[in-house]
Design a protein around this motif. Structure first.
Motif, PDB file in Angstrom:
ATOM      1  N   GLY A 202       0.830  -1.200   0.000  1.00  0.00           N
ATOM      2  CA  GLY A 202       0.000   0.000   0.000  1.00  0.00           C
ATOM      3  C   GLY A 202       0.860   1.244   0.000  1.00  0.00           C
ATOM      4  O   GLY A 202       2.058   1.206  -0.324  1.00  0.00           O
ATOM      5  N   LYS A 203       0.287   2.355   0.407  1.00  0.00           N
ATOM      6  CA  LYS A 203       1.001   3.633   0.387  1.00  0.00           C
ATOM      7  C   LYS A 203       2.199   3.650   1.328  1.00  0.00           C
ATOM      8  O   LYS A 203       3.164   4.383   1.111  1.00  0.00           O
ATOM      9  CB  LYS A 203       0.028   4.756   0.755  1.00  0.00           C
ATOM     10  N   ASP A 204       2.139   2.824   2.388  1.00  0.00           N
ATOM     11  CA  ASP A 204       3.258   2.789   3.329  1.00  0.00           C
ATOM     12  C   ASP A 204       4.359   1.833   2.891  1.00  0.00           C
ATOM     13  O   ASP A 204       5.368   1.657   3.594  1.00  0.00           O
ATOM     14  CB  ASP A 204       2.780   2.396   4.723  1.00  0.00           C
ATOM     15  N   GLY A 205       4.168   1.188   1.733  1.00  0.00           N
ATOM     16  CA  GLY A 205       5.179   0.261   1.218  1.00  0.00           C
ATOM     17  C   GLY A 205       5.045  -1.163   1.703  1.00  0.00           C
ATOM     18  O   GLY A 205       5.822  -2.027   1.295  1.00  0.00           O
ATOM     19  N   ASN A 206       4.037  -1.424   2.564  1.00  0.00           N
ATOM     20  CA  ASN A 206       3.824  -2.762   3.099  1.00  0.00           C
ATOM     21  C   ASN A 206       2.469  -3.318   2.669  1.00  0.00           C
ATOM     22  O   ASN A 206       1.500  -2.563   2.593  1.00  0.00           O
ATOM     23  CB  ASN A 206       3.891  -2.753   4.626  1.00  0.00           C
ATOM     24  N   PRO A 207       2.365  -4.615   2.405  1.00  0.00           N
ATOM     25  CA  PRO A 207       1.074  -5.211   2.075  1.00  0.00           C
ATOM     26  C   PRO A 207       0.219  -5.372   3.309  1.00  0.00           C
ATOM     27  O   PRO A 207       0.742  -5.454   4.437  1.00  0.00           O
ATOM     28  CB  PRO A 207       1.456  -6.577   1.482  1.00  0.00           C
ATOM     29  N   PRO A 208      -1.108  -5.409   3.184  1.00  0.00           N
ATOM     30  CA  PRO A 208      -1.993  -5.582   4.350  1.00  0.00           C
ATOM     31  C   PRO A 208      -1.760  -6.910   5.050  1.00  0.00           C
ATOM     32  O   PRO A 208      -1.512  -7.939   4.413  1.00  0.00           O
ATOM     33  CB  PRO A 208      -3.401  -5.532   3.729  1.00  0.00           C
ATOM     34  N   GLU A 209      -1.832  -6.893   6.395  1.00  0.00           N
ATOM     35  CA  GLU A 209      -1.810  -8.091   7.219  1.00  0.00           C
ATOM     36  C   GLU A 209      -2.914  -7.958   8.267  1.00  0.00           C
ATOM     37  O   GLU A 209      -3.538  -6.905   8.394  1.00  0.00           O
ATOM     38  CB  GLU A 209      -0.450  -8.272   7.892  1.00  0.00           C
ATOM     39  N   CYS A 210      -3.163  -9.030   9.018  1.00  0.00           N
ATOM     40  CA  CYS A 210      -4.243  -8.996  10.014  1.00  0.00           C
ATOM     41  C   CYS A 210      -3.955  -7.993  11.124  1.00  0.00           C
ATOM     42  O   CYS A 210      -4.870  -7.394  11.676  1.00  0.00           O
ATOM     43  CB  CYS A 210      -4.448 -10.387  10.610  1.00  0.00           C
ATOM     44  N   PHE A 211      -2.678  -7.820  11.461  1.00  0.00           N
ATOM     45  CA  PHE A 211      -2.277  -6.811  12.456  1.00  0.00           C
ATOM     46  C   PHE A 211      -0.785  -6.553  12.319  1.00  0.00           C
ATOM     47  O   PHE A 211      -0.089  -7.267  11.629  1.00  0.00           O
ATOM     48  CB  PHE A 211      -2.613  -7.233  13.892  1.00  0.00           C
TER      49      PHE A 211
END
Length: 211
Positions: A202-211
């Motif tokens: 995403g915009k922060d450079g990291n993919p989504p995770e559960c937490f």
């Protein structure tokens, strides 16, 4: 570089590493829930050793047991992985999420289910090997310090070695559950409203995770 659709194009190495990391959790299709001592655990499969994350708004379980153990990895020469083992005979999981990300990879896999409060995800004879658990827990009729070999409320396989520390309860309720695990088995696993998705940064450079 970008592909024909304008999305970032990742090299073969990242995809291969990602595929190896998510293969076991994907087959499990939504692992879950909790649990050190040095008791042995008779795992039904060799684990990959790749940790995955689990979260849920609420876990409501009937029949719970917990004890220490260790699990064997498939890679020869690697040391066994120490884990906290938790067994739940019957569980309901509300707004369940599982995610896994290969180290150094820009891609994650998420699995979500039970987002409708009237249709939670359900499991029987859950057995989870984990390294960390956070949340708010309430136990009913709990025994702490019970010999792990005599445990029985968490399911037929949820017991440890003779002389090892264990505990069990007739019921467990955990809210705001956040867990890191390396394995999960279940007799049955019902994932209502299942959604499986490959995620890119995403915009922060990291993919989504559960937490």
């Amino acid at each position: 570089m970008k592909d024909a659709q304008g999305d970032p194009a990742y090299g073969r190495t990242n995809w291969r590493r990602f595929a190896l990391a998510v293969s076991v959790p994907t087959v499990a299709a939504g692992a879950l829930v909790f649990g050190l001592a040095s008791g042995a655990f008779a795992a039904s499969f060799a684990i990959s050793g790749q940790p995955f994350k689990i979260s849920a708004d609420k876990l409501d379980g009937t029949g719970f047991s917990q004890y220490g153990g260790k699990q064997e990895t498939a890679k020869k020469g690697d040391q066994d992985v120490p884990v906290a083992m938790s067994g739940i005979a019957s569980a309901k999981l509300y707004n369940l999420c599982q995610s896994v990300r290969a180290p150094g990879s820009p891609i994650s896999l998420t699995i979500r289910a039970g987002r409708d409060p009237d249709s939670p995800a359900k499991a029987t004879n859950l057995l989870i090997g984990m390294s960390e658990l956070n949340g708010n827990a309430e136990f009913t009729d709990i025994n702490i310090g019970q010999d792990a070999s005599t445990l029985g409320q968490g399911g037929p396989e949820a017991k440890g070695e003779l002389g090892a520390f264990g505990q069990e309860a007739s019921r467990v309720v955990i809210t705001d559950l956040k867990q890191t695990a390396v394995s999960t088995t279940a007799g049955t696993f019902t994932l209502t409203g299942l959604n499986l998705k490959i995620n890119f940064p995403g915009k922060d450079g990291n993919p989504p995770e559960c937490f």
